[in-house]
Scaffold this active site. Structure first.
Site, PDB file in Angstrom:
ATOM      1  NE  ARG A 162      86.265 -19.781  36.155  1.00  0.00           N
ATOM      2  CZ  ARG A 162      87.145 -19.981  35.181  1.00  0.00           C
ATOM      3  NH1 ARG A 162      88.393 -20.297  35.476  1.00  0.00           N
ATOM      4  NH2 ARG A 162      86.792 -19.869  33.928  1.00  0.00           N
ATOM      5  CE  LYS A 164      72.138 -10.480  51.430  1.00  0.00           C
ATOM      6  NZ  LYS A 164      70.963  -9.618  51.595  1.00  0.00           N
ATOM      7  CD  GLU A 194      71.582  -1.373  58.048  1.00  0.00           C
ATOM      8  OE1 GLU A 194      70.639  -2.088  58.440  1.00  0.00           O
ATOM      9  OE2 GLU A 194      71.751  -1.067  56.830  1.00  0.00           O
ATOM     10  CE  LYS A 217      74.156  -9.104  58.025  1.00  0.00           C
ATOM     11  NZ  LYS A 217      74.543  -8.079  57.089  1.00  0.00           N
ATOM     12  CD  GLU A 228      68.191 -11.767  51.474  1.00  0.00           C
ATOM     13  OE1 GLU A 228      69.209 -11.321  51.994  1.00  0.00           O
ATOM     14  OE2 GLU A 228      67.497 -11.139  50.666  1.00  0.00           O
ATOM     15  NE  ARG A 265      71.882 -12.575  54.704  1.00  0.00           N
ATOM     16  CZ  ARG A 265      73.153 -12.653  54.430  1.00  0.00           C
ATOM     17  NH1 ARG A 265      73.699 -13.825  54.159  1.00  0.00           N
ATOM     18  NH2 ARG A 265      73.920 -11.584  54.420  1.00  0.00           N
ATOM     19  CG  ASN A 294      66.255  -7.784  52.981  1.00  0.00           C
ATOM     20  OD1 ASN A 294      67.405  -7.367  53.011  1.00  0.00           O
ATOM     21  ND2 ASN A 294      65.915  -8.910  52.386  1.00  0.00           N
ATOM     22  CG  HIS A 354      67.424  -2.669  54.087  1.00  0.00           C
ATOM     23  ND1 HIS A 354      67.217  -2.526  55.427  1.00  0.00           N
ATOM     24  CD2 HIS A 354      68.769  -2.534  53.900  1.00  0.00           C
ATOM     25  CE1 HIS A 354      68.369  -2.319  56.043  1.00  0.00           C
ATOM     26  NE2 HIS A 354      69.320  -2.314  55.142  1.00  0.00           N
ATOM     27  CG  HIS A 377      68.136  -1.019  49.200  1.00  0.00           C
ATOM     28  ND1 HIS A 377      68.215  -2.385  49.203  1.00  0.00           N
ATOM     29  CD2 HIS A 377      69.212  -0.596  49.905  1.00  0.00           C
ATOM     30  CE1 HIS A 377      69.284  -2.775  49.891  1.00  0.00           C
ATOM     31  NE2 HIS A 377      69.897  -1.708  50.335  1.00  0.00           N
ATOM     32  CG  HIS A 418      73.022   1.999  53.343  1.00  0.00           C
ATOM     33  ND1 HIS A 418      72.338   1.419  52.305  1.00  0.00           N
ATOM     34  CD2 HIS A 418      72.914   1.127  54.393  1.00  0.00           C
ATOM     35  CE1 HIS A 418      71.852   0.242  52.697  1.00  0.00           C
ATOM     36  NE2 HIS A 418      72.192   0.049  53.953  1.00  0.00           N
TER      37      HIS A 418
HETATM   38  N1  LIG Z   1      76.944  -6.428  52.382  1.00  0.00           N
HETATM   39  C1  LIG Z   1      75.964  -6.163  53.225  1.00  0.00           C
HETATM   40  O1  LIG Z   1      75.392  -7.052  53.851  1.00  0.00           O
HETATM   41  C2  LIG Z   1      75.561  -4.734  53.464  1.00  0.00           C
HETATM   42  C3  LIG Z   1      74.730  -4.397  54.544  1.00  0.00           C
HETATM   43  C4  LIG Z   1      74.437  -3.058  54.783  1.00  0.00           C
HETATM   44  C5  LIG Z   1      74.962  -2.082  53.955  1.00  0.00           C
HETATM   45  N2  LIG Z   1      75.751  -2.446  52.917  1.00  0.00           N
HETATM   46  C6  LIG Z   1      76.347  -1.436  52.034  1.00  0.00           C
HETATM   47  O2  LIG Z   1      77.250  -0.660  52.816  1.00  0.00           O
HETATM   48  C7  LIG Z   1      77.384   0.610  52.186  1.00  0.00           C
HETATM   49  C8  LIG Z   1      77.296   1.683  53.259  1.00  0.00           C
HETATM   50  O3  LIG Z   1      78.362   1.501  54.160  1.00  0.00           O
HETATM   51  P1  LIG Z   1      79.016   2.724  54.948  1.00  0.00           P
HETATM   52  O4  LIG Z   1      77.949   3.525  55.568  1.00  0.00           O
HETATM   53  O5  LIG Z   1      80.095   2.191  55.786  1.00  0.00           O
HETATM   54  O6  LIG Z   1      79.530   3.635  53.753  1.00  0.00           O
HETATM   55  P2  LIG Z   1      80.970   4.011  53.174  1.00  0.00           P
HETATM   56  O7  LIG Z   1      81.824   2.828  53.017  1.00  0.00           O
HETATM   57  O8  LIG Z   1      80.692   4.826  51.967  1.00  0.00           O
HETATM   58  O9  LIG Z   1      81.595   4.919  54.340  1.00  0.00           O
HETATM   59  C9  LIG Z   1      81.015   6.147  54.689  1.00  0.00           C
HETATM   60  C10 LIG Z   1      82.039   7.287  54.603  1.00  0.00           C
HETATM   61  O10 LIG Z   1      82.942   7.179  55.712  1.00  0.00           O
HETATM   62  C11 LIG Z   1      84.288   7.234  55.236  1.00  0.00           C
HETATM   63  N3  LIG Z   1      85.078   6.458  56.194  1.00  0.00           N
HETATM   64  C12 LIG Z   1      85.138   5.116  56.317  1.00  0.00           C
HETATM   65  N4  LIG Z   1      85.827   4.800  57.436  1.00  0.00           N
HETATM   66  C13 LIG Z   1      86.236   5.951  58.007  1.00  0.00           C
HETATM   67  C14 LIG Z   1      86.947   6.268  59.189  1.00  0.00           C
HETATM   68  N5  LIG Z   1      87.334   5.329  60.063  1.00  0.00           N
HETATM   69  N6  LIG Z   1      87.185   7.574  59.471  1.00  0.00           N
HETATM   70  C15 LIG Z   1      86.729   8.545  58.648  1.00  0.00           C
HETATM   71  N7  LIG Z   1      86.019   8.318  57.530  1.00  0.00           N
HETATM   72  C16 LIG Z   1      85.764   7.023  57.215  1.00  0.00           C
HETATM   73  C17 LIG Z   1      84.211   6.693  53.841  1.00  0.00           C
HETATM   74  O11 LIG Z   1      85.278   7.131  53.042  1.00  0.00           O
HETATM   75  C18 LIG Z   1      82.888   7.268  53.361  1.00  0.00           C
HETATM   76  O12 LIG Z   1      83.085   8.596  52.937  1.00  0.00           O
HETATM   77  C19 LIG Z   1      76.309   0.711  51.137  1.00  0.00           C
HETATM   78  O13 LIG Z   1      76.887   0.480  49.886  1.00  0.00           O
HETATM   79  C20 LIG Z   1      75.387  -0.427  51.491  1.00  0.00           C
HETATM   80  O14 LIG Z   1      74.693  -0.918  50.370  1.00  0.00           O
HETATM   81  C21 LIG Z   1      76.057  -3.728  52.658  1.00  0.00           C
END
Ligand SMILES: NC(=O)c1ccc[n+]([C@@H]2O[C@H](COP(=O)([O-])OP(=O)(O)OC[C@H]3O[C@@H](n4cnc5c(N)ncnc54)[C@H](O)[C@@H]3O)[C@@H](O)[C@H]2O)c1
Length: 341
Positions: free
Chosen positions: A101, A123, A165, A203, A213, A217, A221, A224, A228, A243
């Site tokens: 929890r 999130k 972003e 943000k 949201e 908020r 999106n 998105h 998405h 992404h």
């Molecule tokens: N929670 C939220 O508010 C929110 C907002 C936007 C996106 N997201 C989510 O975030 C995700 C995308 O995030 P992302 O683009 O960081 O993707 P990711 O975490 O998959 O990272 C991208 C790639 O970079 C690699 N990597 C990470 N750090 C590294 C570093 N310092 N050096 C070398 N390689 C590295 C990872 O292994 C991966 O292969 C999606 O799942 C998306 O839905 C969430």
């Protein structure tokens, strides 16, 4: 409300009680980022490794993490550290929020995208049956540590992924500063580390006004609803698309919807689209022929109400309107008519 710390992770000291430490990494952050954490932290930690990539932001990975915590007898005072991009942050935060929890956790974002966006705003979640972030919770970390030195091991493609972003923030923000700093520039020649604090501020302000949201908020999106759907469809078809790349295309399409529905000025829209295309080379010719399937994904978007397909669109730069309904015909026409990406 969680808080943000800027600076070197090497100097970070945990300032609260915990019974055990569990560090979640993916295969890349294990290699590039884990060695940068202080030995005093890593030597006592249980390192949990998940495979990298969006296709692993799943219930199977969550189950693996819950089991690894349980096998180490992690109790409710255990601490999780999410060391990675948005995938690790979303997945790790979700597991921390649900294990017994809820245990405390820390976000250490290591990609540009996660520093400016996903690690801010509480999130967490996983994808289910190909639908993005279908299961999740709002669950704040104790602290988010921003150390831009992690960016040095990212490829140009991953840096541009994060800029998606940043562009979104620059278009929805009421103030001009961020837009002025990047518009019509070669993004790979900008200095992303200098843009991070302003993005976090934009943000955070939006999140603080509407943490769960309910209304404003939803501005975050922008791009998105379409993005998405593109990301989910690319995943199903085995197409290599990040992404941010899906969101970039989503924003270009939603800019067109913005003109159609809210009168966003065409001149500026065309300039923004040209600037984006100068910076991004995304192979997305398939989108036209997949328009109907993309529409189906959009209809499943969790932001919808009463089967209406809802978007956050721009009336003008800095003036985002949430819950704008677009009918199927307009969405399909915009997807199908669109010029070559
Ligand atoms: N929670 C939220 O508010 C929110 C907002 C936007 C996106 N997201 C989510 O975030 C995700 C995308 O995030 P992302 O683009 O960081 O993707 P990711 O975490 O998959 O990272 C991208 C790639 O970079 C690699 N990597 C990470 N750090 C590294 C570093 N310092 N050096 C070398 N390689 C590295 C990872 O292994 C991966 O292969 C999606 O799942 C998306 O839905 C969430």
């Amino acid at each position: 409300m969680s808080f943000i710390k800027y600076g070197s992770v090497e100097e970070y000291k945990i300032e609260f009680d915990y019974s055990s430490i569990h560090i979640l990494v993916d295969s890349n952050t294990k290699k590039h980022c884990l060695p940068k954490l202080p030995a005093s932290l890593t030597e006592q930690a249980n390192i949990i490794i998940v495979k990298s990539g969006e296709m692993h932001k799943t219930i199977d990975s969550a189950k693996m993490i819950w089991e690894k915590l349980s096998n180490k007898n992690a109790d409710r005072k255990a601490l999780m550290i999410c060391l990675g991009g948005g995938m690790v942050g979303d997945l790790g935060g979700f597991c921390a929020g649900t294990y017994k929890r809820g245990i405390k956790y820390i976000q250490i974002p290591t990609t540009l995208l996660s520093m400016v966006d996903s690690s801010i705003g509480n999130k967490t979640g996983i994808d289910l049956n190909g639908i993005k972030n279908l299961v999740g919770l709002f669950y704040p970390p104790q602290v988010t540590i921003i150390d831009h030195r992690f960016l040095v091991t990212l490829s140009s493609r991953q840096i541009l992924n994060g800029y998606a972003e940043i562009i979104k923030h620059s278009l929805i923000a009421k103030e001009e500063t961020l837009f002025d700093q990047i518009f019509e520039k070669d993004l790979l020649k900008c200095e992303p580390e200098k843009l991070i604090p302003l993005n976090i501020e934009i943000k955070s302000q939006i999140v603080d006004q509407d943490p769960l949201e309910q209304n404003s908020r939803k501005w975050l999106n922008f791009g998105h609803t379409v993005g998405h759907a593109i990301e989910a469809q690319a995943m199903q078809k085995g197409i290599d698309m990040l992404h941010g790349e899906a969101i970039i295309i989503g924003m270009m399409i939603e800019l067109e919807l913005s003109t159609a529905k809210l009168g966003f000025p065409q001149d500026l829209r065309n300039k923004i689209i040209d600037w984006i295309k100068d910076n991004y080379r995304i192979d997305a010719d398939w989108i036209k022929s997949e328009a109907k399937r993309l529409l189906n994904f959009m209809k499943n978007d969790k932001k919808n109400h009463e089967k209406r397909t809802l978007f956050s669109l721009l009336k003008s730069k800095g003036d985002c309107i949430e819950n704008v309904e677009c009918d199927d015909k307009l969405i399909l026409q915009t997807l199908q008519r669109h010029r070559k990406w």
